[in-house]
Design a protein around this motif. Sequence first.
Motif, PDB file in Angstrom:
ATOM      1  N   ALA A 432      22.435  -1.384  20.109  1.00 18.23           N
ATOM      2  CA  ALA A 432      22.912  -0.402  21.083  1.00 18.23           C
ATOM      3  C   ALA A 432      24.246   0.188  20.651  1.00 18.23           C
ATOM      4  N   THR A 433      25.135  -0.639  20.109  1.00 16.46           N
ATOM      5  CA  THR A 433      26.444  -0.147  19.645  1.00 16.46           C
ATOM      6  C   THR A 433      26.276   0.769  18.446  1.00 16.46           C
ATOM      7  N   ARG A 434      25.445   0.383  17.502  1.00 15.21           N
ATOM      8  CA  ARG A 434      25.219   1.199  16.307  1.00 15.21           C
ATOM      9  C   ARG A 434      24.611   2.550  16.674  1.00 15.21           C
ATOM     10  N   ASN A 435      23.656   2.546  17.586  1.00 14.14           N
ATOM     11  CA  ASN A 435      23.027   3.808  17.997  1.00 14.14           C
ATOM     12  C   ASN A 435      24.020   4.713  18.725  1.00 14.14           C
ATOM     13  N   ALA A 436      24.914   4.101  19.508  1.00 19.25           N
ATOM     14  CA  ALA A 436      25.896   4.901  20.241  1.00 19.25           C
ATOM     15  C   ALA A 436      26.894   5.564  19.308  1.00 19.25           C
ATOM     16  N   LEU A 437      27.126   4.961  18.136  1.00 25.05           N
ATOM     17  CA  LEU A 437      28.098   5.492  17.187  1.00 25.05           C
ATOM     18  C   LEU A 437      27.494   6.503  16.216  1.00 25.05           C
ATOM     19  N   GLN A 438      26.193   6.599  16.179  1.00 28.03           N
ATOM     20  CA  GLN A 438      25.542   7.515  15.239  1.00 28.03           C
ATOM     21  C   GLN A 438      25.921   8.961  15.522  1.00 28.03           C
ATOM     22  N   GLY A 439      26.167   9.723  14.443  1.00 26.46           N
ATOM     23  CA  GLY A 439      26.483  11.134  14.575  1.00 26.46           C
ATOM     24  C   GLY A 439      27.946  11.428  14.776  1.00 26.46           C
ATOM     25  N   ASN A 440      28.774  10.381  14.843  1.00 28.44           N
ATOM     26  CA  ASN A 440      30.214  10.586  14.999  1.00 28.44           C
ATOM     27  C   ASN A 440      30.910  10.069  13.752  1.00 28.44           C
ATOM     28  N   SER A 441      31.611  10.941  13.037  1.00 29.09           N
ATOM     29  CA  SER A 441      32.174  10.564  11.737  1.00 29.09           C
ATOM     30  C   SER A 441      33.391   9.661  11.855  1.00 29.09           C
ATOM     31  N   ASN A 442      34.219   9.877  12.879  1.00 30.45           N
ATOM     32  CA  ASN A 442      35.434   9.069  13.061  1.00 30.45           C
ATOM     33  C   ASN A 442      35.567   8.678  14.535  1.00 30.45           C
ATOM     34  N   ALA A 458      31.646  -2.947  17.186  1.00 33.33           N
ATOM     35  CA  ALA A 458      31.969  -1.536  17.018  1.00 33.33           C
ATOM     36  C   ALA A 458      32.647  -1.292  15.677  1.00 33.33           C
ATOM     37  N   LEU A 459      33.464  -2.222  15.234  1.00 36.37           N
ATOM     38  CA  LEU A 459      34.094  -2.103  13.920  1.00 36.37           C
ATOM     39  C   LEU A 459      33.067  -2.244  12.802  1.00 36.37           C
ATOM     40  N   HIS A 460      32.108  -3.155  13.002  1.00 39.62           N
ATOM     41  CA  HIS A 460      31.123  -3.435  11.971  1.00 39.62           C
ATOM     42  C   HIS A 460      30.046  -2.352  11.899  1.00 39.62           C
ATOM     43  N   ALA A 461      29.703  -1.761  13.041  1.00 41.64           N
ATOM     44  CA  ALA A 461      28.609  -0.786  13.081  1.00 41.64           C
ATOM     45  C   ALA A 461      28.973   0.518  12.388  1.00 41.64           C
ATOM     46  N   SER A 462      30.272   0.834  12.317  1.00 41.47           N
ATOM     47  CA  SER A 462      30.719   2.051  11.637  1.00 41.47           C
ATOM     48  C   SER A 462      32.008   1.737  10.892  1.00 41.47           C
ATOM     49  N   ASN A 463      31.999   1.956   9.591  1.00 39.43           N
ATOM     50  CA  ASN A 463      33.186   1.611   8.809  1.00 39.43           C
ATOM     51  C   ASN A 463      34.323   2.624   8.980  1.00 39.43           C
ATOM     52  N   ARG A 464      34.115   3.655   9.804  1.00 40.94           N
ATOM     53  CA  ARG A 464      35.172   4.637  10.069  1.00 40.94           C
ATOM     54  C   ARG A 464      35.605   4.616  11.533  1.00 40.94           C
ATOM     55  N   SER A 465      35.093   3.673  12.286  1.00 40.36           N
ATOM     56  CA  SER A 465      35.450   3.609  13.697  1.00 40.36           C
ATOM     57  C   SER A 465      36.841   3.002  13.882  1.00 40.36           C
ATOM     58  N   ARG A 466      37.487   3.408  14.960  1.00 39.08           N
ATOM     59  CA  ARG A 466      38.748   2.815  15.386  1.00 39.08           C
ATOM     60  C   ARG A 466      38.530   2.280  16.796  1.00 39.08           C
ATOM     61  N   VAL A 467      38.940   1.036  17.016  1.00 38.90           N
ATOM     62  CA  VAL A 467      38.590   0.349  18.256  1.00 38.90           C
ATOM     63  C   VAL A 467      39.857  -0.087  18.991  1.00 38.90           C
ATOM     64  N   GLU A 550      34.314  15.269  25.694  1.00 40.21           N
ATOM     65  CA  GLU A 550      33.253  15.942  26.447  1.00 40.21           C
ATOM     66  C   GLU A 550      31.890  15.322  26.212  1.00 40.21           C
ATOM     67  N   ASP A 551      31.639  14.863  25.001  1.00 36.93           N
ATOM     68  CA  ASP A 551      30.340  14.268  24.679  1.00 36.93           C
ATOM     69  C   ASP A 551      30.446  12.757  24.507  1.00 36.93           C
ATOM     70  N   ALA A 552      31.412  12.144  25.204  1.00 38.72           N
ATOM     71  CA  ALA A 552      31.610  10.696  25.077  1.00 38.72           C
ATOM     72  C   ALA A 552      30.367   9.936  25.527  1.00 38.72           C
ATOM     73  N   VAL A 553      30.083   8.849  24.829  1.00 32.69           N
ATOM     74  CA  VAL A 553      28.987   7.952  25.182  1.00 32.69           C
ATOM     75  C   VAL A 553      29.564   6.777  25.969  1.00 32.69           C
ATOM     76  N   VAL A 554      28.942   6.467  27.097  1.00 30.35           N
ATOM     77  CA  VAL A 554      29.334   5.307  27.898  1.00 30.35           C
ATOM     78  C   VAL A 554      28.228   4.269  27.798  1.00 30.35           C
ATOM     79  N   MET A 555      28.600   3.071  27.408  1.00 31.41           N
ATOM     80  CA  MET A 555      27.634   1.983  27.247  1.00 31.41           C
ATOM     81  C   MET A 555      28.166   0.734  27.953  1.00 31.41           C
ATOM     82  N   PRO A 556      27.404   0.234  28.962  1.00 31.69           N
ATOM     83  CA  PRO A 556      26.046   0.601  29.317  1.00 31.69           C
ATOM     84  C   PRO A 556      25.936   1.984  29.963  1.00 31.69           C
ATOM     85  N   TYR A 557      24.746   2.535  29.836  1.00 34.88           N
ATOM     86  CA  TYR A 557      24.443   3.864  30.365  1.00 34.88           C
ATOM     87  C   TYR A 557      24.331   3.817  31.888  1.00 34.88           C
TER      88      TYR A 557
END
Length: 724
Positions: A432-442, A458-467, A550-557
């Motif tokens: 769920a975390t990996r899918n929520a981060l898809q399509g966002n570069s940073n 969240a850190l592991h699912a995207s190597n460019r994420s900041r948490v 504006e297009d923020a993802v909230v998890m859980p939905y």
Amino acid sequence: MSSSLSSLLPKTFIPFRSFRRHSLTRLRSSVFIARTMSSQSSQRVFQLRQDPLTGDSEWVVIEDNDQPGTSSDGLLSTTSYLDMLNDTRRNRAYRLAIEKTITQPCHVLDIGAGTGLLSMMAARAMGEEGMVTACESYLPMVKLMRKVLHKNGMTKNINLINKRSDEIEVGSDIASRADVLVSEILDSELLGEGLIPSLQHAHDMLLVDNPKAVPYRATTYCQLVESEFLCNMHNLRNNEAKVSDGVRLVPPGLESLFGIKSQQYSMHVDAIENDIKLLSDPVKIFEFDFWKRPESNGELDVHIEATTAGSVHAIISWWVLQLDSEGTIFYSTAPRWIDSSPEIGVREWCDHWKQCVWFTPGAGVSLSKGEKVNLHAAHTCTNILYNLKKTQSLTHEMTHSPLSTGDVHLTLPPERVAIYGDSRYRQSMFEATRNALQGNSNPQCLVIDDSLLLPLMALHASNRSRVISLSPGLQENAARYFEAIADSNGFSKDRFEYFREVKSNLAEAYPSKIDLLIGEPYFCGLESGLPWQNLRFWKDRTLCDSVLSEDAVVMPYKGVLRGCAMYLPDLWKSRCCLGSVEGFDHALVNTTLGGCGDLPTGRDSPCLPFFIWQCGETKKLSKEFTVMEFDFTKPITGPCSGEVQMEFIEPGVCHGIALWMDWVMDKENSTVISTGPDERYWKQGVKLLEKPVTVRVEGPSSIGIQASLDLSSNGELIIIHTLS
């Protein structure tokens, strides 16, 4: 705390656990209490109560002379006093022992008097003469006891003192030392309600030499067991080795940073009898005599021979109460696989006393049949501790040093440790975390609950994420833990920040808009709360709305309040309204103590948190149904409500409704985390019906429920109305 209120408090207020030693386990909420005196010299109590939806605390003022409907009304409705008073085997044993022990007029001291049941038994045994001093420190219970004594015409020979027993003075509060001690200051572990310090002070200051006592003696026992279910509740390191998400909460070499507290945990082990393999016979550990002054500390070494091969994952303990000096009246909290003597009888289900579990560190201690181990047991004033050590012969050196609690810096409850080690749960969260981060570069991620797992995922699912992790319920040393764990998992420091408190200006705190707002949801301190209290996530999400992109993802939905009609005869019996208890009318306590059944019109029983699987005999009678849904993509706009008619799949007697939260992690509904009755590491809410209803599978349902939820209320989150 307001300045006006703080000025009324004494310089040092007393934490609830030390303020009220007696009957602590009967209170389900964490409270702190301070006492002072009003200008009219009546006692005033300040009780600190936490709002589960905000994490904020407020002081509730309890006056000695306040009226129904005021601040103190309802404080006892979620306690387990009612369960204790419905324990007929306990009540009968006390009555028989008191009648056998008190055969002539004397002075009786009752410590932790509660509703006054034991005091009234003692006064009745003495007839018109004699005197009972009843000590009860919790003001709401004192007020209730006064009503019970008056209703039963027992005020003449019972002197009720609203103090802790160690605050009572001979010559001031009482005229002379007492000849007999009656008490029920026991928890599931035996010592947790302050039994030892209470007995010490009583024998030093309040009792005659060689007094009589009911109970007379308590003896603790334990047994070595193998159980993967219990092992999973503390052995996160081994469970993490089996998962493939690449995240480690307990990396090799850092085991000392995280774990559970070294203590006994109360649990209905009968419910997991099929998951337990017995590795030894029961072993007697400590004896505590009520008729003489106990020692503050004690140690004991016992050699235990394995009756079968296996790994010792846990030590299960219980106690047996001998109520009379001759040894003819007993009460036991032993699990049902222990053969009961005719004197003790078969133990019925009750919730105020359970068995206790001590977890063996790591993967357990491996034993072959006939092999001996050394069990080192020690007790303090409030705890019993164990240490298990293999030994090749009885001549080996014994360990007599104080038992180590380890170098654990961050602790979680065993159930949460088990969840974090569950591969199915972790896989769902990671995907769920990996899918929520898809399509966002940073992506900028904000974790707003007390999750240890999601920041790392969240850190592991995207190597460019900041948490950014905001975990207000974790201990102060959580920052040290996160720093060490992030480094061990290979995440650079510039990608992760940790705070315990919300910044006053969110825009300054998060100048870059948040792309992913996530939670499990899980908040420390709410483990014993109702499932929907974790909707605090929605309140926090609403507060953070201004910093979301504006297009923020909230998890859980979204969150879904689910329910199921249940057959719960044991739970019903323990919570049903009282009538006569060993000859004393207790009907007037039913509303105050949160009874179910014959309540006055307009009064309803509370919804209480339970592990359904630990509630004795249970059975689902209906299909699972949805009561309400909560859309986390939008801020809270107002109260929520729902109505549903139940569809039964099993005939039987319906005693209540089990309620829980399902967390839908994504918009596609592909990942759903359920906390229902089939998930044994989560508590459910239970709403008992006004009266049990016989249901059929054929024909229309005769039971429906309406529910309303107002997230602006102060912890009173849901009201369920049953419709017949």
